[in-house]
Design an enzyme around this catalytic site. Structure first.
Site, PDB file in Angstrom:
ATOM      1  N   TYR A 156       5.850   4.655  -9.348  1.00 22.45           N
ATOM      2  CA  TYR A 156       4.022   4.368  -9.535  1.00 22.45           C
ATOM      3  C   TYR A 156       3.173   4.980 -10.122  1.00 22.45           C
ATOM      4  O   TYR A 156       2.350   3.438 -11.147  1.00 22.45           O
ATOM      5  CB  TYR A 156       3.754   4.304  -8.154  1.00 22.45           C
ATOM      6  CG  TYR A 156       2.041   3.725  -7.197  1.00 22.45           C
ATOM      7  CD1 TYR A 156       2.071   3.078  -7.705  1.00 22.45           C
ATOM      8  CD2 TYR A 156       0.632   5.110  -7.571  1.00 22.45           C
ATOM      9  CE1 TYR A 156       0.585   2.030  -7.043  1.00 22.45           C
ATOM     10  CE2 TYR A 156      -0.287   4.114  -7.035  1.00 22.45           C
ATOM     11  CZ  TYR A 156       0.004   2.706  -7.228  1.00 22.45           C
ATOM     12  OH  TYR A 156      -1.435   2.707  -5.821  1.00 22.45           O
ATOM     13  N   LYS A 163      -5.509   6.155  -9.833  1.00 24.05           N
ATOM     14  CA  LYS A 163      -6.008   5.984  -8.501  1.00 24.05           C
ATOM     15  C   LYS A 163      -6.504   7.230  -8.180  1.00 24.05           C
ATOM     16  O   LYS A 163      -7.294   8.183  -7.532  1.00 24.05           O
ATOM     17  CB  LYS A 163      -4.572   5.950  -7.275  1.00 24.05           C
ATOM     18  CG  LYS A 163      -3.742   4.302  -7.265  1.00 24.05           C
ATOM     19  CD  LYS A 163      -5.537   3.527  -7.327  1.00 24.05           C
ATOM     20  CE  LYS A 163      -4.750   2.601  -6.999  1.00 24.05           C
ATOM     21  NZ  LYS A 163      -6.179   0.933  -7.347  1.00 24.05           N
TER      22      LYS A 163
END
Ligand SMILES: NC(=O)c1ccc[n+]([C@@H]2O[C@H](COP(=O)([O-])OP(=O)(O)OC[C@H]3O[C@@H](n4cnc5c(N)ncnc54)[C@H](O)[C@@H]3O)[C@@H](O)[C@H]2O)c1
Length: 256
Positions: A156, A163
């Site tokens: 990720y 994020k």
């Protein structure tokens, strides 16, 4: 049909196709009486959006690449002209170069890092700054995040770091806009099959693990996300701002 969002003008950003989280939220908001305004990126997305919204009746759509300030200015000028007031924004936009979601995190290029932060994080500031001018009756801004912001999901990578910055941005923007009765929150969605998710390494393994381990023993649906988004967009959540709401079938609270 309900009326939780009756007569509310809500801007939906990030519908790529019928699997998009933004589309799930748009449908739920429409069912609660919202007037929807959409943005799209490029001609392909425009076509897909026009097909999807065919049966929705009176909805408007405008082009907007969030990395382009002129397009953002034109979008909000158009919304001001047509609607005058804006009540809600759904920011469901993120981007990272595919090589940065496949290689190791330390190999992220300077340009790849910049692009991911610009499109996935700075865009929330850019949109909020313009939206607040039109939110003269108060408002609600929501964005979409993922647990990769606080825990490591190999692959990720730069998106996890983006994020984390996005969630921090939610708190800073919420503090600054609170005095205008504009609330800003993030939904941390469990994994859900979308075009963007396809770019994440081992995504199908993540889906299987969540189905097995989450409290509800299943993955989440677009309807789950739509319902929570309606809550955050509507007066039901009038005392909630600066929060990250996990909509992940309880997975984030599982220890093992
Ligand atoms: N799918 C998941 O498992 C999951 C989980 C948690 C959070 N999210 C987040 O949800 C949000 C929506 O993603 P999705 O999964 O629905 O995927 P999606 O691919 O359907 O939607 C992503 C959207 O971002 C838009 N976008 C990318 N770059 C843009 C730019 N420069 N300007 C304007 N728009 C741009 C795309 O055009 C697309 O409409 C993203 O922030 C994503 O990180 C997704």
């Amino acid at each position: 049909m309900g009326d939780l969002l009756k007569d509310k003008n809500i801007l939906i950003m990030g519908v790529r196709n019928k699997w998009s989280i933004a589309w799930g939220i748009a449908k739920a908001a429409k069912e609660q009486g919202a007037n929807l305004i959409f943005t799209y990126l490029g001609e392909r997305e425009k076509e897909s959006l026009l097909k999807l919204t065919e049966e929705m009746g009176d909805v408007a759509s405008f082009p907007c690449d969030v990395s382009n300030d002129e397009e953002l200015d034109a979008l909000f000028a158009e919304i001001k002209n047509r609607y005058g007031v804006l009540h809600g924004v759904v920011h469901a936009i993120a981007f990272a170069k595919s090589e940065d979601l496949q290689d190791t995190f330390v190999n992220t290029s300077r340009e790849g890092f910049r692009i991911a932060m610009d499109i996935s994080v700075y865009s929330l500031l850019a949109v909020s700054k313009r939206a607040r001018e039109l939110m003269t009756e108060g408002g609600s801004i929501i964005t979409l995040t993922y647990r990769g912001s606080v825990k490591v999901y190999p692959g990720y990578n730069v998106m996890g770091v983006a994020k984390a910055a996005l969630e921090a941005s939610v708190r800073y923007i919420a503090q600054e806009l609170g005095g205008q009765n504009i609330r800003v929150n993030a939904i941390s969605a469990g994994p859900i099959k979308t075009m963007s998710a396809k770019g994440v390494k081992n995504f199908s393994d993540i889906l299987s693990i969540v189905e097995e381990k989450s409290f509800l023993k299943r993955n989440i649906t677009l309807e789950d996300l739509g319902g929570s988004a309606v809550y955050l967009l509507s007066e039901l959540s009038s005392g909630v701002t600066g929060e990250v709401l996990y909509v992940d079938a309880g997975y984030n609270n599982m220890g093992l």
